[in-house]
Design a protein around this motif. Structure first.
Motif, mmCIF file in Angstrom:
data_model
loop_
_atom_site.group_PDB
_atom_site.id
_atom_site.type_symbol
_atom_site.label_atom_id
_atom_site.label_comp_id
_atom_site.label_asym_id
_atom_site.label_seq_id
_atom_site.Cartn_x
_atom_site.Cartn_y
_atom_site.Cartn_z
ATOM 1 N N PRO A 225 6.766 0.177 9.866
ATOM 2 C CA PRO A 225 7.745 -0.111 8.841
ATOM 3 C C PRO A 225 7.075 -0.636 7.577
ATOM 4 C CG PRO A 225 7.687 -1.836 10.467
ATOM 5 C CD PRO A 225 6.749 -0.782 10.946
ATOM 6 N N ASP A 226 7.768 -0.518 6.472
ATOM 7 C CA ASP A 226 7.181 -0.995 5.220
ATOM 8 C C ASP A 226 7.565 -2.448 4.949
ATOM 9 O OD1 ASP A 226 9.815 -0.829 4.666
ATOM 10 O OD2 ASP A 226 9.647 0.710 3.126
ATOM 11 N N GLY A 227 8.258 -3.050 5.881
ATOM 12 C CA GLY A 227 8.597 -4.459 5.718
ATOM 13 C C GLY A 227 9.910 -4.678 4.994
ATOM 14 N N LEU B 135 4.822 -15.756 5.068
ATOM 15 C CA LEU B 135 3.359 -15.910 5.003
ATOM 16 C C LEU B 135 2.711 -14.534 4.997
ATOM 17 C CD1 LEU B 135 2.913 -18.603 7.790
ATOM 18 C CD2 LEU B 135 2.470 -18.983 5.367
ATOM 19 N N GLU B 136 1.804 -14.321 4.088
ATOM 20 C CA GLU B 136 1.020 -13.093 4.090
ATOM 21 C C GLU B 136 -0.425 -13.510 4.323
ATOM 22 O OE1 GLU B 136 1.816 -10.534 0.792
ATOM 23 O OE2 GLU B 136 0.033 -9.318 1.188
ATOM 24 N N VAL C 155 2.042 -10.045 8.047
ATOM 25 C CA VAL C 155 3.125 -10.791 7.414
ATOM 26 C C VAL C 155 3.844 -11.529 8.529
ATOM 27 C CG1 VAL C 155 5.346 -10.604 6.233
ATOM 28 C CG2 VAL C 155 3.412 -9.250 5.443
ATOM 29 N N VAL C 156 4.061 -12.803 8.322
ATOM 30 C CA VAL C 156 4.744 -13.616 9.323
ATOM 31 C C VAL C 156 5.919 -14.321 8.645
ATOM 32 C CG1 VAL C 156 4.532 -15.519 10.971
ATOM 33 C CG2 VAL C 156 2.569 -14.035 10.541
ATOM 34 N N LYS D 266 -0.988 -16.212 1.450
ATOM 35 C CA LYS D 266 0.058 -16.442 0.448
ATOM 36 C C LYS D 266 1.267 -16.967 1.209
ATOM 37 C CE LYS D 266 -1.326 -12.700 -2.608
ATOM 38 N NZ LYS D 266 -1.019 -11.311 -2.988
ATOM 39 N N ALA D 267 1.877 -18.004 0.677
ATOM 40 C CA ALA D 267 3.008 -18.609 1.394
ATOM 41 C C ALA D 267 4.143 -18.906 0.434
ATOM 42 C CB ALA D 267 2.562 -19.891 2.089
#
Lengths: 203, 147
Positions: A76-78, A126-127, A136-137, A186-187
């Protein structure tokens, strides 16, 4: 019996209700089966088909591998993560148990708690880039994730500042120390649309 | 919604719960195939329906399912006799006929939508529905013998 009579009988036929305790137990049983690695409890009833199924599965795997090779990774692209639909849907299905949603090269998967003890708070995006890997989380303050090869706690303060903390690992937008220096993070704390559905954010 | 579907398709509380659990486990394992084009609940519904149809097929091959469904299928406490009669009559339908009734009557799908879910043309679905309703009418008419 005419159509109307039949409709009435069908409409009035209720599914027997289950005790509330059964429903309370249900998410825990699903999580238990997932954590025990059980693929299906119906296995015992499907076993006579196993031989035929195996042959079909092998053919399917070969076909899938061929298609995968031709088309590349089709993850998936997110979008579903970004617009919050997946988060909301999973939280609705596993209330109080969703610890994180993780998207990486293997796909998207939720991380669930064995008990319904995850407190409700604004989600955190988060990245994380470690070498060539990108993840990605989407998680919540107080949850533990894997980062830099160790378990770290994700924390957010009242101002929305995010911090990741673990043994030999400290990361914040301003500074990082220990193993965190080798990880690009990144967050962002996101406004929870569950609390104000009119608000739009980058989730 | 998922439990109602699995119950109406399996006819057994035990199997309905098993199938519902399996639905969520499948969803968990294949979450990356959810593309957000349909509602999450519709996606879950499709997984559950496919599991129910496959389960019925496997059970039928063993020649036990319908017998167990109707006679030993751990029949729970029904709220009334009428519900129990409908339950037993539904057991006499083929799985595909039962699916046609569940999807169109109980879950309000159009014939085209139900056909798409079951992987058959709308006309085929309509034919199954007519046959299912005729059979149910026979069985539920006083004097019919559902079991």
């Amino acid at each position: 019996m005419n159509d109307d009579d039949l409709d009435e009988m069908l409409r009035e036929a209720a599914v027997p209700e289950r005790p509330q305790a059964d429903w309370d137990r249900f998410p825990g049983q699903v999580v238990l089966r997932l954590s025990s690695g059980e693929t299906r409890s119906l296995r015992r009833r499907f076993w006579p088909l196993a031989a035929a199924g195996l042959a079909t599965a092998c053919a399917g795997l070969l076909l899938g591998f061929a298609l995968w090779h031709r088309n590349g990774f089709g993850g998936p692209d997110g979008t579903e993560l970004r617009d919050g639909r997946m988060l909301q849907a999973l939280e609705a299905e596993f209330p109080g148990r969703l610890q994180a949603i993780i998207m990486d090269a293997r796909g998207v998967r939720p991380q669930l708690s064995a008990s319904s003890d995850v407190s409700e708070s604004d989600p955190i995006w988060l990245e994380i880039r470690e070498g060539k890997e990108r993840r990605v989380v989407v998680t919540f303050s107080g949850q533990v994730i894997r980062c830099g090869g160790r378990d770290v706690v994700v924390l957010a303060d009242h101002d929305g500042q995010v911090m990741l903390l673990g043994p030999g690992f400290l990361w914040s937008p301003q500074a990082s120390a220990g193993e965190a220096e080798g990880v690009e993070i990144k967050a962002e704390q996101l406004t929870d649309r569950r609390k104000d559905p009119t608000k739009r954010n980058s989730l | 919604m998922i439990y109602s579907l699995t119950y109406r398709m399996s006819g057994s509380a035990r199997d309905a719960e098993d199938l519902a659990q399996e639905t969520f486990i499948r969803a968990y394992r294949h979450l990356d195939s959810y593309r957000g084009q349909a509602k999450f609940s519709s996606w879950l519904y499709r997984i559950a329906l496919n599991l129910c149809l496959r389960w019925k097929k496997a059970e039928r091959r063993r020649g036990l399912a319908d017998h167990e469904w109707a006679v030993f299928g751990n029949v729970p406490d029904f709220p009334d006799q009428r519900s129990e009669r409908v339950h037993l009559a539904m057991a006499q339908l083929t799985p595909k006929q039962r699916a046609a009734i569940v999807l169109t009557f109980y879950d309000g799908l159009t014939h085209a939508e139900a056909g798409a879910l079951l992987g058959c043309p709308e006309k085929t679905l309509s034919g199954r529905l007519i046959a299912a309703r005729r059979r149910l009418a026979e069985l539920l008419t006083p004097g019919g013998t559902p079991a």
